[in-house]
Design an enzyme around this catalytic site. Structure first.
Site, PDB file in Angstrom:
ATOM      1  N   ASP A 144       0.065  -7.522   1.330  1.00 49.23           N
ATOM      2  CA  ASP A 144       0.548  -6.155   1.558  1.00 49.23           C
ATOM      3  C   ASP A 144       2.074  -6.081   1.598  1.00 49.23           C
ATOM      4  OD1 ASP A 144       0.226  -3.432   1.802  1.00 49.23           O
ATOM      5  OD2 ASP A 144      -0.023  -3.475   3.982  1.00 49.23           O
ATOM      6  N   HIS A 157       0.812  -1.223   0.000  1.00 43.02           N
ATOM      7  CA  HIS A 157       0.000   0.000   0.000  1.00 43.02           C
ATOM      8  C   HIS A 157       0.844   1.271   0.000  1.00 43.02           C
ATOM      9  CE1 HIS A 157       0.364  -0.164   4.532  1.00 43.02           C
ATOM     10  NE2 HIS A 157       0.452   1.141   4.357  1.00 43.02           N
ATOM     11  N   GLY A 182       3.513   6.736   7.811  1.00 41.59           N
ATOM     12  CA  GLY A 182       4.904   6.898   7.386  1.00 41.59           C
ATOM     13  C   GLY A 182       5.789   5.768   7.875  1.00 41.59           C
ATOM     14  N   ASN A 183       5.345   5.062   8.919  1.00 39.77           N
ATOM     15  CA  ASN A 183       6.069   3.885   9.398  1.00 39.77           C
ATOM     16  C   ASN A 183       5.808   2.657   8.531  1.00 39.77           C
ATOM     17  OD1 ASN A 183       5.809   5.220  12.491  1.00 39.77           O
ATOM     18  ND2 ASN A 183       7.677   4.087  12.071  1.00 39.77           N
ATOM     19  N   SER A 184       4.761   2.717   7.729  1.00 36.17           N
ATOM     20  CA  SER A 184       4.381   1.563   6.921  1.00 36.17           C
ATOM     21  C   SER A 184       5.540   1.097   6.046  1.00 36.17           C
ATOM     22  CB  SER A 184       3.189   1.913   6.024  1.00 36.17           C
ATOM     23  OG  SER A 184       2.028   2.105   6.782  1.00 36.17           O
TER      24      SER A 184
END
Length: 205
Positions: free
Chosen positions: A89, A59, A169-171
């Site tokens: 994902d 994503h 933003g950590n994704s």
């Protein structure tokens, strides 16, 4: 109590040679900027190999018209999308670089509730790149349901639950154990009034 046996996690304090143990969180963690239309999304990645293969969340780069990878030292590369899967994902990128220091990967099947967990990422934009937050493993196999905007169930994922702060933003960034080994890919958190410290990572195995 009642004759039951409980297993608890005990943090390591010394190495096998008797020297003090220090948890390492210096695995290279690049920032990822994916251009979407007139805007730009920011996420995080994990260097998988020294020749430039990078893991992240699907994503983060889905529908990105251009992907820029920014290394911790500020070097910028164009990211090539190699492949990915929306259901898992997970996505793989490639940059034209060699001699990179790859992350060390652990065994996510051996994780224990109460074990130290550290997240590294880019919360809130590039100015906060490399932010490190710490917590514990809250649950090892949490089945999390994902719904679309109409309320239709899209998928169920078995994820690591952690109290470590995970922000937008950590994704795609790493969830690291006390030995500095990547055990998960940070992917999701429950947001809203009344919720705090409920984040999730994809088991690295």
């Amino acid at each position: 109590a009642n004759g039951e046996t409980t297993t608890m996690y005990t943090p390591k304090r010394f190495n096998e040679d008797g020297s003090p143990f220090t948890a390492h969180t210096t695995n290279p963690v690049p920032c990822l900027c994916a251009g979407v239309g007139d805007g730009e999304g920011v996420g995080t990645g994990i260097i998988k190999t020294s020749d430039g293969y990078i893991l992240t969340n699907y994503h983060v780069v889905d529908n990105g018209t251009a992907i820029t990878v920014i290394m911790p030292d500020g070097a910028k590369y164009t990211g090539e999308y190699i492949g990915g899967n929306e259901l898992s994902d997970v996505a793989v990128l490639k940059i034209n670089a060699t001699g990179l220091v790859a992350a060390e990967f652990g065994d996510s099947d051996s994780r224990v509730v109460g074990e130290t967990a550290v997240a590294i990422g880019t919360p809130g934009g590039l100015e906060y790149a490399g932010t490190v937050t710490s917590g514990i493993i809250s649950a090892t196999e949490r089945n999390v349901k994902f719904y679309d905007s109409t309320g239709l169930l899209q998928k169920t994922m078995c994820l690591i639950q952690t109290s470590t702060v995970i922000s937008p933003g950590n994704s795609g960034g790493p969830l690291v154990n006390g030995d500095g080994q990547v055990i998960g890919i940070n992917t999701y958190k429950i947001m809203g009034t009344g919720y705090e410290g409920i984040g999730f990572a994809i088991p690295i195995n």
